[in-house]
Design an enzyme around this catalytic site. Structure first.
Site, mmCIF file in Angstrom:
data_model
loop_
_atom_site.group_PDB
_atom_site.id
_atom_site.type_symbol
_atom_site.label_atom_id
_atom_site.label_comp_id
_atom_site.label_asym_id
_atom_site.label_seq_id
_atom_site.Cartn_x
_atom_site.Cartn_y
_atom_site.Cartn_z
ATOM 1 N NE ARG A 37 8.579 -6.409 11.390
ATOM 2 C CZ ARG A 37 7.088 -6.856 11.632
ATOM 3 N NH1 ARG A 37 6.674 -8.052 11.658
ATOM 4 N NH2 ARG A 37 7.100 -5.488 12.192
ATOM 5 C CE LYS A 197 -3.853 -0.614 9.289
ATOM 6 N NZ LYS A 197 -2.604 -1.496 9.463
ATOM 7 N N GLY A 348 3.563 -1.718 6.994
ATOM 8 C CA GLY A 348 3.692 -3.206 6.774
ATOM 9 C C GLY A 348 3.405 -3.023 4.797
ATOM 10 N N GLY A 371 2.418 -0.712 13.059
ATOM 11 C CA GLY A 371 1.849 -0.014 14.697
ATOM 12 C C GLY A 371 3.160 0.493 15.034
HETATM 13 P P1 ADP Z 1 0.159 0.197 6.431
HETATM 14 O O1 ADP Z 1 0.073 -1.281 6.891
HETATM 15 O O2 ADP Z 1 1.587 0.470 5.648
HETATM 16 O O3 ADP Z 1 0.318 1.399 7.414
HETATM 17 P P2 ADP Z 1 -2.180 0.378 5.969
HETATM 18 O O4 ADP Z 1 -2.529 -0.239 6.665
HETATM 19 O O5 ADP Z 1 -3.171 1.994 6.831
HETATM 20 O O6 ADP Z 1 -0.565 1.216 5.446
HETATM 21 O O7 ADP Z 1 -2.692 1.044 4.493
HETATM 22 C C1 ADP Z 1 -3.002 -0.260 3.232
HETATM 23 C C2 ADP Z 1 -4.098 -0.432 3.029
HETATM 24 O O8 ADP Z 1 -5.041 1.144 1.821
HETATM 25 C C3 ADP Z 1 -4.117 -1.396 1.585
HETATM 26 O O9 ADP Z 1 -4.324 -2.579 2.225
HETATM 27 C C4 ADP Z 1 -4.386 -0.514 0.403
HETATM 28 O O10 ADP Z 1 -5.591 -1.095 -0.323
HETATM 29 C C5 ADP Z 1 -5.987 0.400 1.203
HETATM 30 N N1 ADP Z 1 -5.946 1.904 0.524
HETATM 31 C C6 ADP Z 1 -5.487 2.480 -0.471
HETATM 32 N N2 ADP Z 1 -5.831 3.446 -0.732
HETATM 33 C C7 ADP Z 1 -7.453 2.727 -0.843
HETATM 34 C C8 ADP Z 1 -8.306 3.693 -1.146
HETATM 35 N N3 ADP Z 1 -8.581 4.893 -2.236
HETATM 36 N N4 ADP Z 1 -9.616 2.774 -1.198
HETATM 37 C C9 ADP Z 1 -9.526 1.795 -0.281
HETATM 38 N N5 ADP Z 1 -8.176 0.751 -0.367
HETATM 39 C C10 ADP Z 1 -7.526 1.704 -0.361
HETATM 40 C C1 3PG Z 2 3.844 -6.108 13.624
HETATM 41 O O1 3PG Z 2 3.613 -7.236 12.760
HETATM 42 O O2 3PG Z 2 3.629 -5.448 13.396
HETATM 43 C C2 3PG Z 2 4.449 -6.539 15.047
HETATM 44 O O3 3PG Z 2 4.925 -7.776 14.469
HETATM 45 C C3 3PG Z 2 3.397 -7.298 15.907
HETATM 46 O O4 3PG Z 2 2.553 -8.045 15.693
HETATM 47 P P1 3PG Z 2 0.678 -7.631 15.621
HETATM 48 O O5 3PG Z 2 0.026 -7.204 15.427
HETATM 49 O O6 3PG Z 2 0.369 -9.432 15.610
HETATM 50 O O7 3PG Z 2 1.244 -7.673 17.735
HETATM 51 MG MG MG Z 3 -1.159 -2.574 6.379
#
Ligand code: ADP
Ligand code: 3PG
Ligand code: MG
Length: 394
Positions: A37, A197, A348, A371
């Site tokens: 970043r 999510k 992330g 997000g």
């Molecule tokens: P990103 O950060 O790329 O947007 P998310 O935060 O939506 O992705 O998803 C990541 C999380 O999903 C990880 O912590 C991973 O462990 C979890 N995950 C993926 N597949 C499974 C599963 N089958 N069971 C439980 N958790 C899972």
């Molecule tokens: C991110 O890491 O997705 C942005 O910097 C926003 O952070 P936040 O989810 O804490 O608002």
């Molecule tokens: Mg995530």
């Protein structure tokens, strides 16, 4: 078309408040784990230095509750000193007489980094009195913080309402690339979604049914869809409130002749077993929990990816943080990277998985947003971009 930093003229000696997203991942000891970043923010900063503006950098880091020494932006000033061809200064405040004095003192074309703006609770409350105090420091507001453009905070949204403004070059690049990918996708366009999510992202699947030719669903996201299509998932993570919605999505896809591809086998454990042995199964029954896609699914997904001309990926395909459940995510990351398709990855955990698979150099667009990227794809814009003045076309 929004006004960009390049539309601002005669910047010599002008004070530009530049909102960036220096919210970098930190380990427990506060060590910076990834500087993507920061690197992505450099073009706009360098451009303003060249214009001989006084560049005042504003950012958040993490979600601190008041002042937390580990979330200070001071270590980032040290990184900037090495990355920029000018003097970089730091002050442990974000407004007030001391800050004004420092801005007066610095030379044209120099940089002043303010302290973490989230040390003040007024930031996330979008407190306009707080925003006014910061606005009084500068002549222009430039927003280059794409990663946080979905949040209406004092320095992402409030400042834009108070000052002549523009978007920065990173914001412009992200918006252009993501809009292009969603509005004029190259076909076949394959959307790969995983992660956990479900409630937050299921809308995105419906939205992308318009432009994608096929949607691959893995990760915990897949179990809600498997239940919706009548397949047993044992004790895997299912979002009951989203099952009916998932069923609607499957029906809509069928009506429109779009493919939704779900896993056909899984890497599981028995939740009640004393020794948690990993098993591969095509059916998840009884006390079994799925944590990764199985070998047949990897092949099935790869086959679809190979024929794609464009791929958008968000969300790991399994619980990739644990080595025994990382194979699906890593194999799919490699397949995306090695395909001929234009590849976009956001989120992330997804970006971190790309790095784990050591294929980041082969991805065409790694979005700095998590997000924000998804919200942008879903809604076509973001509030902190909408609030920026339109460009006057001559
Ligand atoms: P990103 O950060 O790329 O947007 P998310 O935060 O939506 O992705 O998803 C990541 C999380 O999903 C990880 O912590 C991973 O462990 C979890 N995950 C993926 N597949 C499974 C599963 N089958 N069971 C439980 N958790 C899972
Ligand atoms: C991110 O890491 O997705 C942005 O910097 C926003 O952070 P936040 O989810 O804490 O608002
Ligand atoms: Mg995530």
């Amino acid at each position: 078309m929004k006004r960009t930093v390049k539309d601002l003229i005669n910047l010599e000696g002008k004070v530009v408040l530049l909102r960036v997203d220096f919210n970098v991942p930190l380990d427990d000891g506060g060590k910076i784990l990834d500087t993507t970043r920061i690197k992505q923010s450099l073009p706009t900063i360098k451009y303003l230095i060249k214009q001989k503006a006084k560049v005042v950098l504003i950012s958040h880091l993490g979600r601190p509750q008041g002042f937390e020494i580990r979330k200070s932006l001071w270590p980032i000033a040290l990184i900037l000193i090495n990355a920029l061809p000018t003097s970089v200064h730091f002050i442990n405040k974000v407004y007030g007489e001391d800050v004004k004095k420092r801005i007066d003192e610095i030379g044209n074309g120099e940089v002043l980094l303010l302290e973490n703006v989230r040390f003040y609770k007024e930031e996330v409350e979008c407190d306009m009195e707080f925003a006014k105090k910061i606005a009084s420091l500068g002549d222009y507001f430039v927003n280059d913080a794409f990663g946080v453009a979905h949040r209406k905070h004092a320095t992402t949204y409030g400042l834009a309402r108070l000052m002549p403004n523009a978007i920065g070059m990173l914001m412009e690049k992200e918006v252009q690339a993501l809009s292009e990918a969603v509005e004029n996708p190259k076909h076949p366009f394959v959307f790969v979604i995983g992660g956990a999510k479900v409630e937050g992202k299921i809308n995105l699947i419906l939205k992308l049914l318009d432009s994608a030719d096929s949607i691959i669903i893995g990760g915990a996201m897949a179990y809600t869809f498997l239940v919706a299509s009548g397949v047993a998932v044992g004790e895997s993570k299912v979002y009951d409130e989203s099952v009916a919605y998932a069923r609607d999505i499957l029906n809509i896809a069928k009506e429109r002749g779009k493919k939704i591809i779900l896993p056909v086998d899984h890497v599981c454990i028995h939740a009640n077993a004393k020794r948690k042995k990993v098993v591969v199964a095509s059916e998840i029954v009884d006390d079994m929990v799925g944590y990764d896609i199985g070998p047949k699914t990897i092949e099935l997904f790869k086959e679809e990816i190979q024929h794609a001309q464009q791929i958008l990926w968000n969300g790991p395909l399994g619980k990739y943080e644990e080595a025994k459940f990382a194979k699906g995510t890593i194999e799919i990351a490699k397949a995306i990277a090695n395909s001929n398709a234009y590849s976009i990855v956001g989120g992330g955990d997804s970006v971190s998985a790309i790095k784990m698979a050591k294929v980041e150099k082969k991805i065409n667009l790694i979005s700095t947003g998590g997000g924000a990227t998804l919200k942008f794809i879903e809604q076509g814009s973001l509030p902190c971009i909408d609030v920026i003045q339109d460009r006057i076309e001559i």
